[in-house]
Design a protein around this motif. Structure first.
Motif, PDB file in Angstrom:
ATOM      1  N   GLY A 148       0.821  -1.214   0.000  1.00  0.00           N
ATOM      2  CA  GLY A 148       0.000   0.000   0.000  1.00  0.00           C
ATOM      3  C   GLY A 148       0.853   1.262   0.000  1.00  0.00           C
ATOM      4  N   ARG A 200      11.633   5.408  14.581  1.00  0.00           N
ATOM      5  CA  ARG A 200      10.776   6.555  14.897  1.00  0.00           C
ATOM      6  C   ARG A 200       9.424   6.367  14.206  1.00  0.00           C
ATOM      7  N   GLY A 201       8.406   6.840  14.858  1.00  0.00           N
ATOM      8  CA  GLY A 201       7.079   6.667  14.277  1.00  0.00           C
ATOM      9  C   GLY A 201       6.462   5.350  14.683  1.00  0.00           C
ATOM     10  N   ARG A 233       5.043   3.112  17.522  1.00  0.00           N
ATOM     11  CA  ARG A 233       4.524   3.400  18.855  1.00  0.00           C
ATOM     12  C   ARG A 233       5.298   2.636  19.923  1.00  0.00           C
ATOM     13  N   GLU A 269       8.224   4.366  21.215  1.00  0.00           N
ATOM     14  CA  GLU A 269       7.845   5.714  21.632  1.00  0.00           C
ATOM     15  C   GLU A 269       8.856   6.333  22.585  1.00  0.00           C
ATOM     16  N   THR A 306       3.210  12.952  23.312  1.00  0.00           N
ATOM     17  CA  THR A 306       2.501  13.142  22.044  1.00  0.00           C
ATOM     18  C   THR A 306       1.441  12.076  21.813  1.00  0.00           C
ATOM     19  N   PRO A 366      -1.962  10.618  21.763  1.00  0.00           N
ATOM     20  CA  PRO A 366      -3.190  11.413  21.747  1.00  0.00           C
ATOM     21  C   PRO A 366      -4.184  10.948  22.801  1.00  0.00           C
ATOM     22  N   ASP A 367      -5.021  11.887  23.214  1.00  0.00           N
ATOM     23  CA  ASP A 367      -6.157  11.503  24.042  1.00  0.00           C
ATOM     24  C   ASP A 367      -7.163  10.837  23.129  1.00  0.00           C
ATOM     25  N   GLU A 406     -10.284  10.458  21.150  1.00  0.00           N
ATOM     26  CA  GLU A 406     -11.176  11.514  20.645  1.00  0.00           C
ATOM     27  C   GLU A 406     -12.625  11.156  20.920  1.00  0.00           C
ATOM     28  N   PRO A 407     -13.425  12.129  21.334  1.00  0.00           N
ATOM     29  CA  PRO A 407     -14.850  11.846  21.403  1.00  0.00           C
ATOM     30  C   PRO A 407     -15.382  11.553  20.008  1.00  0.00           C
ATOM     31  N   ALA A 408     -16.131  10.493  19.845  1.00  0.00           N
ATOM     32  CA  ALA A 408     -16.585  10.095  18.512  1.00  0.00           C
ATOM     33  C   ALA A 408     -17.645  11.055  17.987  1.00  0.00           C
ATOM     34  N   ASN A 435      -2.828   4.116   4.287  1.00  0.00           N
ATOM     35  CA  ASN A 435      -1.527   4.165   3.623  1.00  0.00           C
ATOM     36  C   ASN A 435      -0.759   5.447   3.899  1.00  0.00           C
ATOM     37  N   PRO A 446       4.399   5.789   7.592  1.00  0.00           N
ATOM     38  CA  PRO A 446       4.531   5.677   9.050  1.00  0.00           C
ATOM     39  C   PRO A 446       5.804   6.297   9.602  1.00  0.00           C
ATOM     40  N   LYS A 452      -2.296  17.805  15.860  1.00  0.00           N
ATOM     41  CA  LYS A 452      -1.611  16.551  15.590  1.00  0.00           C
ATOM     42  C   LYS A 452      -0.501  16.672  14.547  1.00  0.00           C
ATOM     43  N   TYR A 498       3.101  11.066  14.913  1.00  0.00           N
ATOM     44  CA  TYR A 498       3.301  10.051  13.887  1.00  0.00           C
ATOM     45  C   TYR A 498       1.986   9.299  13.684  1.00  0.00           C
ATOM     46  N   ARG A 500       1.022   6.269  13.692  1.00  0.00           N
ATOM     47  CA  ARG A 500       0.655   5.184  14.610  1.00  0.00           C
ATOM     48  C   ARG A 500       0.195   5.694  15.963  1.00  0.00           C
ATOM     49  N   GLN A 501       0.421   6.978  16.226  1.00  0.00           N
ATOM     50  CA  GLN A 501      -0.050   7.537  17.492  1.00  0.00           C
ATOM     51  C   GLN A 501      -1.479   8.043  17.383  1.00  0.00           C
ATOM     52  N   GLN A 537      -8.663   9.369  12.939  1.00  0.00           N
ATOM     53  CA  GLN A 537      -7.738  10.498  12.778  1.00  0.00           C
ATOM     54  C   GLN A 537      -6.785  10.253  11.619  1.00  0.00           C
ATOM     55  N   GLU A 549     -17.474   3.430  15.785  1.00  0.00           N
ATOM     56  CA  GLU A 549     -17.663   4.746  16.397  1.00  0.00           C
ATOM     57  C   GLU A 549     -16.768   5.817  15.762  1.00  0.00           C
ATOM     58  N   GLU A 581     -16.825  10.611  12.090  1.00  0.00           N
ATOM     59  CA  GLU A 581     -15.961  11.768  11.927  1.00  0.00           C
ATOM     60  C   GLU A 581     -15.388  11.852  10.509  1.00  0.00           C
TER      61      GLU A 581
END
Ligand SMILES: Nc1ncnc2c1ncn2[C@@H]1O[C@H](COP(=O)(O)OP(=O)(O)O)[C@@H](O)[C@H]1O
Ligand SMILES: [Mg+2]
Lengths: 307, 262
Positions: free
Chosen positions: A190, A289-290, A292, A295, A300, A302-303, A305-307, B109, B112, B151, B155, B157-158, B163, B192, B196
C-alpha cells in the motif's frame, strides 16, 4: 469481582475487595540467584585464567598494541571494510532492485550474480581477482565484437589493494542484495501504491518511502555483515595485503611471539566490533521513529477523541 | 452552487468509455461507461468483488486497463496522444498526469516514518516543487479543516484510525486536486470512528470538489451524493439520484444489495 476503590488510595481498607497491586513485591527466586552466582563465579575464574596466564604474555601484547605497523594494519582493515561495504551495499541495492523489477533479463542477471558469488568461497574469489592478469592480460573498453576504445594492462591495474576491494565488494554485494530485497518486500505494498498515486516516480518512491521503512529490517543483518566483513578482510592477507592480521603475522614471524600478537589483533577486532554495536543501536532507534512501541515522547500520545 | 449555475450543466471532468479490465482470464470490468461532472459527488455501491476498486484504480492508472478510455479533464492518464498515435506514457509523464487526482485508501496508507505534517507536504514539496513554507502553511490550514490542528507533529501510529484517515484526506487535498477518489474510506474503521470521517467527506462534497466515492455507507450516499451508481459483476447495473436508486431501485440486484446492507 472486586470493587474499584473510589478514594484511589494505595491502601485498600476492605480486604474483601482484594489487595492493591501497587503493594506487590516479587518473591525471592533462590534458584535464579544461585545460578547467577555460579555463572558469575565461572566467568570471573575464566577471566582470571586468561589475565593471570603467563603464556598470554600480556606485557608483550601491550608492547605491540599501539605499534605503528599494527596501527597501519588496523587502518588498512578499517579502510577496506568501509570501502568494500559501501561498494557492496550500493551494488547490492542495484541487484535487489533488478531482482524485484518486472524485467526478466534484469532479475535473471541479478539472480545469476547472487548464485555465483554466494556459491563460491571468498578465498577462491580473492585469488581469482588477484590473478586476473593470467586470464585477461588486458582490460579494455570495446564496442561488443567491435573496435577497442581504450585499454589497460591488467597487471598494472590489479594490485593487492584493488583485488581486495573488488573481491570483497562483489562478494558482499551478493549478500547485501538478498538482505535489501527482503527488506524491500517487507514494506506494505500500500505504501508503494500511495507513493505512485501522489505522483512519485519509482525512484523517488524508493528513496523517500520504501527504503526508509525497509531499513527497519535491513539494519540488523547488515550489522552482522559489517562485523563479518571486518573479520573477513583478514582473508586478504593471502594476497599480500597488509591488513591488521597480516601486520601481526609479519611481526610474529620475526619475534615468534605468536599468541600475544594474535591477542593484539583480537583486542583490536573486538574494540572495533564493540563500537559498531553501539552505532547500530543508535541507527536502529532512528529508523524506529514513528513506531509506537519505540515511543520516546509519551507526551505526544493522543487523548482518545470523542466520537 | 447557486441556482444560476444549475441552469447550464457543468462540464464533464471524468469520461469513461467501455472500460474493460481482466486479471488473466478473470474479467473484472466488462465495459464501464461513466461521466462525472465538475463539482459532482458520485457514490459507487456494489457487492464486494464487483470491480469498484479496480475501476477507481484505473482512473489514475494504478491499474492499466485493456480496452476503452478514461479521460480526466483533457488527460488520458497513462497515455499520451501525439501526431495521431496513442503512446503509453513514461513513468514521469504518468506522475505528472496524476497531479490533479487525490486518492484516499481503505487502509489509509500514511507514511509511518513521517509525521503528519511531513506526510501532507511530501508530494507538494518533493514532487510538485512547492515552497516548503507555503506548503506547510497550507497543510496547517487543511489540518484545521479536518479538525486535527494539534496533531501536526504526531506520527500516524499515534493516531486513531479515524484520525489517520482524516490526515490521509488532508494529504490528498494538499496536492490541490480537482478530482478526489475514495476507496472504502471507512471500511477499516471501528464503527464509532466512521462518523468523523464521513462528516469530513460531506464538508468536501458541499465545498464543490468533484468526488468519486466507493463506500458501503448508504447514509453518506443518501445525504451527500448527487448520483449513485450501482455496480455488479463488472457492469453498471443502475444509476440515478440517491432519492430514486436508494428508495425505489429498478433493478432486482440493487434491491437485493440494499436489503442486505441497510
Ligand atoms: N491484483 C489482482 N489480481 C487478480 N485478481 C484481482 C486483483 N485485484 C482484484 N482482483 C479481482 O478482481 C475482482 C474485483 O476486485 P475489486 O475491484 O477489488 O472489487 P471491489 O472493490 O468491488 O470489492 C475480484 O474478484 C478480485 O478478486
Ligand atoms: Mg474494493
Amino acid at each position: 469481582m472486586a470493587a474499584i476503590n473510589p478514594s484511589g488510595s494505595a491502601m485498600v481498607a476492605d480486604p474483601s475487595a482484594g489487595r492493591d497491586v501497587a503493594l506487590a513485591v516479587s518473591p525471592a527466586n533462590h534458584v535464579r540467584r544461585g545460578l547467577t552466582a555460579i555463572v558469575l563465579l565461572l566467568a570471573l575464574h575464566m577471566a582470571w585464567l586468561i589475565v593471570a596466564n603467563e603464556a598470554f604474555q600480556w606485557h608483550v601484547v601491550f608492547n605491540w598494541l599501539f605499534d605503528p605497523s599494527v596501527m597501519q594494519g588496523l587502518m588498512v582493515t578499517l579502510g577496506l571494510t568501509v570501502v568494500a561495504m559501501v561498494l557492496g551495499t550500493v551494488i547490492g541495492l542495484v541487484l535487489a532492485i533488478c531482482r524485484l523489477s518486472g524485467s526478466r533479463i534484469a532479475s535473471g542477471f541479478a539472480g545469476l550474480y547472487i548464485w555465483f558469488f554466494r556459491g563460491t568461497p571468498m578465498l577462491v574469489q580473492l585469488i581469482f581477482w588477484y590473478n586476473l592478469a593470467t586470464l585477461f592480460p588486458e582490460i579494455a573498453i570495446t564496442i561488443p565484437f567491435g573496435p577497442r576504445l581504450i585499454g589497460w594492462d591488467t597487471n598494472a591495474l590489479i594490485t593487492p589493494l584493488t583485488a581486495a576491494i573488488v573481491g570483497l565488494a562483489l562478494n558482499e554485494a551478493a549478500y547485501m542484495a538478498e538482505i535489501i530485497r527482503a527488506g524491500l518486500i517487507s514494506v506494505d505494498p500500500g505504501q508503494n501504491e500511495a507513493a505512485q498515486a501522489f505522483g512519485m516516480t519509482r525512484q523517488r518512491a524508493l528513496r523517500r518511502i520504501i527504503i526508509p521503512q525497509a531499513m527497519r529490517s535491513i539494519i540488523p543483518p547488515t550489522g552482522n555483515q559489517l562485523i563479518s566483513m571486518i573479520k573477513g578482510t583478514s582473508l586478504v592477507s593471502v594476497i599480500a595485503m597488509n591488513d591488521l592480521l597480516y601486520s601481526v603475522q609479519a611481526i610474529y614471524n620475526r619475534t615468534f611471539e605468536i599468541i600475544p600478537l594474535l591477542m593484539v589483533a583480537v583486542v583490536w577486532y573486538l574494540f572495533v566490533t564493540s563500537i559498531l554495536n553501539v552505532g547500530q543501536s543508535y541507527i536502529e532507534a532512528y529508523y524506529a521513529r514513528g513506531d509506537r512501541r519505540g515511543e520516546v515522547r509519551p507526551a505526544t500520545v493522543p487523548d482518545p477523541e470523542p466520537a | 452552487m447557486t441556482a444560476s449555475e444549475k441552469t447550464s450543466p457543468d462540464p464533464v471532468l471524468v469520461r469513461a468509455r467501455d472500460v474493460h479490465k481482466a486479471y488473466g482470464d478473470h474479467e473484472v470490468l466488462k465495459g464501464i461507461d461513466m461521466d462525472v461532472r465538475v463539482g459532482e459527488t458520485v457514490v459507487i455501491l456494489g457487492p464486494s468483488g464487483s470491480g469498484k476498486s479496480t475501476f477507481l484504480r484505473c482512473i489514475n492508472h494504478l491499474e492499466a486497463m485493456q480496452k476503452g478510455s478514461i479521460l480526466v479533464g483533457e488527460e488520458q492518464v497513462g497515455y499520451v496522444w501525439r501526431n495521431g498515435t496513442l503512446y503509453r506514457a513514461t513513468p514521469s509523464q504518468i506522475a505528472r498526469q496524476r497531479r490533479g487526482i487525490g486518492m484516499v485508501f481503505q487502509q489509509f496508507n500514511l507514511y509511518p516514518h513521517m509525521t503528519v505534517l511531513q506526510n501532507i507536504v511530501e508530494a507538494p514539496v518533493g514532487v510538485y516543487g512547492e515552497k516548503r513554507s507555503e506548503a506547510e502553511a497550507y497543510a496547517h490550514m487543511l489540518l484545521k479543516r479536518v479538525g486535527l490542528s494539534e496533531k501536526a507533529n504526531a506520527y500516524p501510529r499515534q493516531l486513531s484510525g479515524g484520525q489517520q484517515q482524516r490526515v490521509a484526506i488532508a494529504r490528498a487535498l494538499a496536492i490541490r486536486p480537482r478530482l478526489m477518489l475514495f476507496d472504502e474510506p471507512t471500511s477499516a474503521l471501528d464503527p464509532e470512528l466512521v462518523g468523523e470521517v464521513l462528516a469530513t467527506m460531506r464538508d468536501l462534497a458541499q465545498s464543490g470538489l468533484t468526488m468519486i466515492v466507493v463506500t458501503h455507507e448508504i447514509s453518506f450516499a443518501r445525504e451527500a451524493a448527487d448520483r449513485v451508481i450501482f455496480m455488479d459483476g463488472g457492469r453498471i447495473v443502475e444509476e440515478g439520484p440517491p432519492g430514486r436508486v436508494l428508495v425505489n431501485p429498478s433493478h432486482p440486484r440493487t434491491r437485493a444489495f440494499l436489503n442486505r446492507v441497510i
